[in-house]
Design a protein around this motif. Structure first.
Motif, PDB file in Angstrom:
ATOM      1  N   GLY A  25      26.096 -24.781  -4.065  1.00 18.34           N
ATOM      2  CA  GLY A  25      25.355 -23.560  -4.257  1.00 18.34           C
ATOM      3  C   GLY A  25      23.966 -23.851  -4.781  1.00 18.34           C
ATOM      4  N   ASN A  26      23.351 -22.811  -5.247  1.00 19.49           N
ATOM      5  CA  ASN A  26      21.980 -22.916  -5.733  1.00 19.49           C
ATOM      6  C   ASN A  26      21.823 -22.182  -7.053  1.00 19.49           C
ATOM      7  OD1 ASN A  26      20.959 -24.121  -3.225  1.00 19.49           O
ATOM      8  ND2 ASN A  26      21.327 -22.100  -2.361  1.00 19.49           N
ATOM      9  N   PHE A  27      20.957 -22.720  -7.906  1.00 19.09           N
ATOM     10  CA  PHE A  27      20.552 -21.994  -9.097  1.00 19.09           C
ATOM     11  C   PHE A  27      19.492 -21.008  -8.644  1.00 19.09           C
ATOM     12  CE2 PHE A  27      17.839 -21.186 -12.693  1.00 19.09           C
ATOM     13  CZ  PHE A  27      18.759 -20.904 -13.691  1.00 19.09           C
ATOM     14  N   GLY A  28      19.736 -19.725  -8.857  1.00 18.89           N
ATOM     15  CA  GLY A  28      18.788 -18.702  -8.428  1.00 18.89           C
ATOM     16  C   GLY A  28      17.632 -18.563  -9.390  1.00 18.89           C
ATOM     17  N   GLU A  29      17.921 -17.972 -10.575  1.00 20.96           N
ATOM     18  CA  GLU A  29      16.862 -17.738 -11.550  1.00 20.96           C
ATOM     19  C   GLU A  29      17.471 -17.377 -12.895  1.00 20.96           C
ATOM     20  OE1 GLU A  29      15.374 -13.319 -11.080  1.00 20.96           O
ATOM     21  OE2 GLU A  29      15.644 -14.193  -9.088  1.00 20.96           O
ATOM     22  N   ILE A  30      16.648 -17.430 -13.928  1.00 15.94           N
ATOM     23  CA  ILE A  30      17.041 -16.954 -15.245  1.00 15.94           C
ATOM     24  C   ILE A  30      17.037 -15.428 -15.183  1.00 15.94           C
ATOM     25  CG2 ILE A  30      16.376 -16.829 -17.682  1.00 15.94           C
ATOM     26  CD1 ILE A  30      17.340 -19.579 -16.890  1.00 15.94           C
ATOM     27  N   GLN A  69      26.538 -16.717   0.690  1.00 15.82           N
ATOM     28  CA  GLN A  69      26.815 -17.234  -0.645  1.00 15.82           C
ATOM     29  C   GLN A  69      27.065 -16.070  -1.610  1.00 15.82           C
ATOM     30  OE1 GLN A  69      23.170 -19.572  -1.067  1.00 15.82           O
ATOM     31  NE2 GLN A  69      24.433 -21.407  -1.255  1.00 15.82           N
ATOM     32  N   PHE A  70      27.953 -16.298  -2.577  1.00 13.64           N
ATOM     33  CA  PHE A  70      28.296 -15.267  -3.550  1.00 13.64           C
ATOM     34  C   PHE A  70      27.315 -15.338  -4.715  1.00 13.64           C
ATOM     35  CE2 PHE A  70      30.394 -13.236  -7.067  1.00 13.64           C
ATOM     36  CZ  PHE A  70      31.136 -12.215  -6.492  1.00 13.64           C
ATOM     37  N   GLU A  71      26.694 -14.206  -5.034  1.00 13.05           N
ATOM     38  CA  GLU A  71      25.744 -14.181  -6.142  1.00 13.05           C
ATOM     39  C   GLU A  71      26.465 -13.901  -7.457  1.00 13.05           C
ATOM     40  OE1 GLU A  71      21.545 -12.329  -6.225  1.00 13.05           O
ATOM     41  OE2 GLU A  71      22.810 -10.941  -7.390  1.00 13.05           O
ATOM     42  N   ILE A  72      26.439 -14.887  -8.339  1.00 12.03           N
ATOM     43  CA  ILE A  72      26.946 -14.753  -9.703  1.00 12.03           C
ATOM     44  C   ILE A  72      25.779 -14.271 -10.556  1.00 12.03           C
ATOM     45  CG2 ILE A  72      27.836 -16.016 -11.718  1.00 12.03           C
ATOM     46  CD1 ILE A  72      29.864 -16.051  -9.496  1.00 12.03           C
ATOM     47  N   ASN A  73      26.023 -13.318 -11.465  1.00  8.07           N
ATOM     48  CA  ASN A  73      24.993 -12.886 -12.408  1.00  8.07           C
ATOM     49  C   ASN A  73      25.648 -12.792 -13.777  1.00  8.07           C
ATOM     50  OD1 ASN A  73      23.196 -11.383 -14.060  1.00  8.07           O
ATOM     51  ND2 ASN A  73      22.184 -10.582 -12.227  1.00  8.07           N
ATOM     52  N   GLY A 126      17.637 -12.430 -17.985  1.00  7.79           N
ATOM     53  CA  GLY A 126      17.954 -12.069 -19.363  1.00  7.79           C
ATOM     54  C   GLY A 126      18.338 -13.319 -20.119  1.00  7.79           C
ATOM     55  N   LEU A 127      19.517 -13.290 -20.776  1.00  6.45           N
ATOM     56  CA  LEU A 127      20.015 -14.454 -21.482  1.00  6.45           C
ATOM     57  C   LEU A 127      20.910 -15.311 -20.601  1.00  6.45           C
ATOM     58  CD1 LEU A 127      20.870 -12.863 -24.941  1.00  6.45           C
ATOM     59  CD2 LEU A 127      18.842 -14.191 -24.305  1.00  6.45           C
ATOM     60  N   GLY A 128      21.113 -14.905 -19.361  1.00  7.50           N
ATOM     61  CA  GLY A 128      21.988 -15.629 -18.449  1.00  7.50           C
ATOM     62  C   GLY A 128      21.246 -16.145 -17.236  1.00  7.50           C
ATOM     63  N   ALA A 129      21.977 -16.224 -16.126  1.00  9.16           N
ATOM     64  CA  ALA A 129      21.404 -16.779 -14.912  1.00  9.16           C
ATOM     65  C   ALA A 129      22.020 -16.129 -13.681  1.00  9.16           C
ATOM     66  CB  ALA A 129      21.646 -18.284 -14.855  1.00  9.16           C
ATOM     67  N   ILE A 130      21.303 -16.251 -12.584  1.00  5.54           N
ATOM     68  CA  ILE A 130      21.802 -15.855 -11.269  1.00  5.54           C
ATOM     69  C   ILE A 130      22.042 -17.135 -10.488  1.00  5.54           C
ATOM     70  CG2 ILE A 130      21.248 -14.686  -9.111  1.00  5.54           C
ATOM     71  CD1 ILE A 130      19.582 -12.697 -10.776  1.00  5.54           C
ATOM     72  N   LEU A 131      23.258 -17.274  -9.956  1.00  7.11           N
ATOM     73  CA  LEU A 131      23.650 -18.449  -9.193  1.00  7.11           C
ATOM     74  C   LEU A 131      24.143 -18.006  -7.825  1.00  7.11           C
ATOM     75  CD1 LEU A 131      25.884 -19.995 -11.996  1.00  7.11           C
ATOM     76  CD2 LEU A 131      23.483 -20.508 -11.565  1.00  7.11           C
ATOM     77  N   ASP A 132      23.826 -18.765  -6.810  1.00  6.98           N
ATOM     78  CA  ASP A 132      24.336 -18.500  -5.462  1.00  6.98           C
ATOM     79  C   ASP A 132      25.407 -19.531  -5.181  1.00  6.98           C
ATOM     80  OD1 ASP A 132      22.524 -16.375  -4.952  1.00  6.98           O
ATOM     81  OD2 ASP A 132      20.950 -17.845  -4.566  1.00  6.98           O
ATOM     82  N   TRP A 133      26.668 -19.093  -5.235  1.00 11.49           N
ATOM     83  CA  TRP A 133      27.805 -20.005  -5.088  1.00 11.49           C
ATOM     84  C   TRP A 133      28.140 -20.232  -3.631  1.00 11.49           C
ATOM     85  CZ3 TRP A 133      32.574 -19.419  -8.752  1.00 11.49           C
ATOM     86  CH2 TRP A 133      32.231 -19.896 -10.017  1.00 11.49           C
ATOM     87  N   GLY A 134      28.387 -21.501  -3.288  1.00 14.97           N
ATOM     88  CA  GLY A 134      28.893 -21.849  -1.973  1.00 14.97           C
ATOM     89  C   GLY A 134      27.991 -22.800  -1.226  1.00 14.97           C
ATOM     90  N   ALA A 135      28.600 -23.834  -0.663  1.00 13.66           N
ATOM     91  CA  ALA A 135      27.930 -24.749   0.255  1.00 13.66           C
ATOM     92  C   ALA A 135      28.727 -24.728   1.549  1.00 13.66           C
ATOM     93  CB  ALA A 135      27.897 -26.162  -0.327  1.00 13.66           C
ATOM     94  N   SER A 136      28.057 -24.837   2.674  1.00 13.29           N
ATOM     95  CA  SER A 136      28.739 -24.785   3.972  1.00 13.29           C
ATOM     96  C   SER A 136      29.854 -25.820   4.025  1.00 13.29           C
ATOM     97  CB  SER A 136      27.745 -25.044   5.104  1.00 13.29           C
ATOM     98  OG  SER A 136      26.815 -23.997   5.173  1.00 13.29           O
ATOM     99  N   PHE A 137      31.020 -25.385   4.512  1.00 10.85           N
ATOM    100  CA  PHE A 137      32.191 -26.260   4.555  1.00 10.85           C
ATOM    101  C   PHE A 137      33.226 -25.593   5.451  1.00 10.85           C
ATOM    102  CE2 PHE A 137      36.067 -28.245   2.855  1.00 10.85           C
ATOM    103  CZ  PHE A 137      35.648 -29.555   2.678  1.00 10.85           C
ATOM    104  N   SER A 138      33.871 -26.353   6.333  1.00 14.92           N
ATOM    105  CA  SER A 138      34.794 -25.709   7.272  1.00 14.92           C
ATOM    106  C   SER A 138      36.138 -26.410   7.438  1.00 14.92           C
ATOM    107  CB  SER A 138      34.130 -25.577   8.646  1.00 14.92           C
ATOM    108  OG  SER A 138      33.800 -26.855   9.153  1.00 14.92           O
ATOM    109  N   SER A 139      36.458 -27.381   6.597  1.00 15.13           N
ATOM    110  CA  SER A 139      37.762 -28.037   6.747  1.00 15.13           C
ATOM    111  C   SER A 139      38.743 -27.524   5.691  1.00 15.13           C
ATOM    112  CB  SER A 139      37.627 -29.559   6.699  1.00 15.13           C
ATOM    113  OG  SER A 139      37.196 -29.979   5.437  1.00 15.13           O
TER     114      SER A 139
END
Length: 164
Positions: free
Chosen positions: A1-6, A66-70, A8-21
């Motif tokens: 995945g990717n680190f999105g941005e800060i 990708q799933f956005e975690i906040n 507030g006191l937390g972060a936004i993360l984009d979870w998931g990398a391409s994978f098909s097996s």
């Protein structure tokens, strides 16, 4: 995945990398030294003083993107009820290893669909995304690999794999 941005006191993360097996397990090595939980946030205040736990997790999904975690807004994956989760495995421990130890996390498949994304999480505080954990808990990981042959797992590990 990717680190999105800060955020507030937390972060936004984009979870998931391409994978098909569809592996049957995630393997690797870890070294863990927990401390007592000294930082908590409701509803986990009752855990203060307990030994922290590490968490190693693998997740296979067919999310449309990708799933956005906040962490600030409390937006997380619902591991039990997300219909896009195809396979899931988790290992938690509060034991000091005193050096590297091997781990094997069997993946339990919930359906026969083909994954689009994989997420692997290694956290020294299993509730860190909820701002709860022990400052100083330390987790090292190394040599991650996937196992595709169920016959190479122990009977106990096989019992946790629902791979087809």
């Amino acid at each position: 995945g990717n680190f999105g941005e800060i955020s507030g006191l937390g972060a936004i993360l984009d979870w998931g990398a391409s994978f098909s097996s569809r592996p049957v397990a995630l393997k690797g090595w870890y070294d863990y030294s927990p401390v007592a939980i000294n930082r908590t946030k409701a509803p986990y205040d009752n855990l203060k003083g307990q030994t922290d736990k590490c968490q190693l997790m693998v997740l296979l999904t067919d999310w449309p993107e990708q799933f956005e975690i906040n962490t600030t807004d409390g937006k997380f994956v619902d591991f039990d009820n997300d219909p896009n989760i195809i396979g899931f495995g988790r290992y938690q421990s509060d034991v000091t290893t005193g050096g590297y130890e091997e781990f094997v996390i069997p993946i339990e498949y919930r359906n026969s669909r083909t994954p689009k994304y994989i997420v692997i999480v290694a956290a020294s505080s299993y509730l860190g995304d909820y701002f709860t954990g022990g400052e100083g808990s330390t987790l090292y990981v190394d040599e991650f690999s996937f196992e595709y042959d169920v016959t190479k797992l122990t009977d106990e590990q096989k019992a946790n794999v629902n791979y087809r």
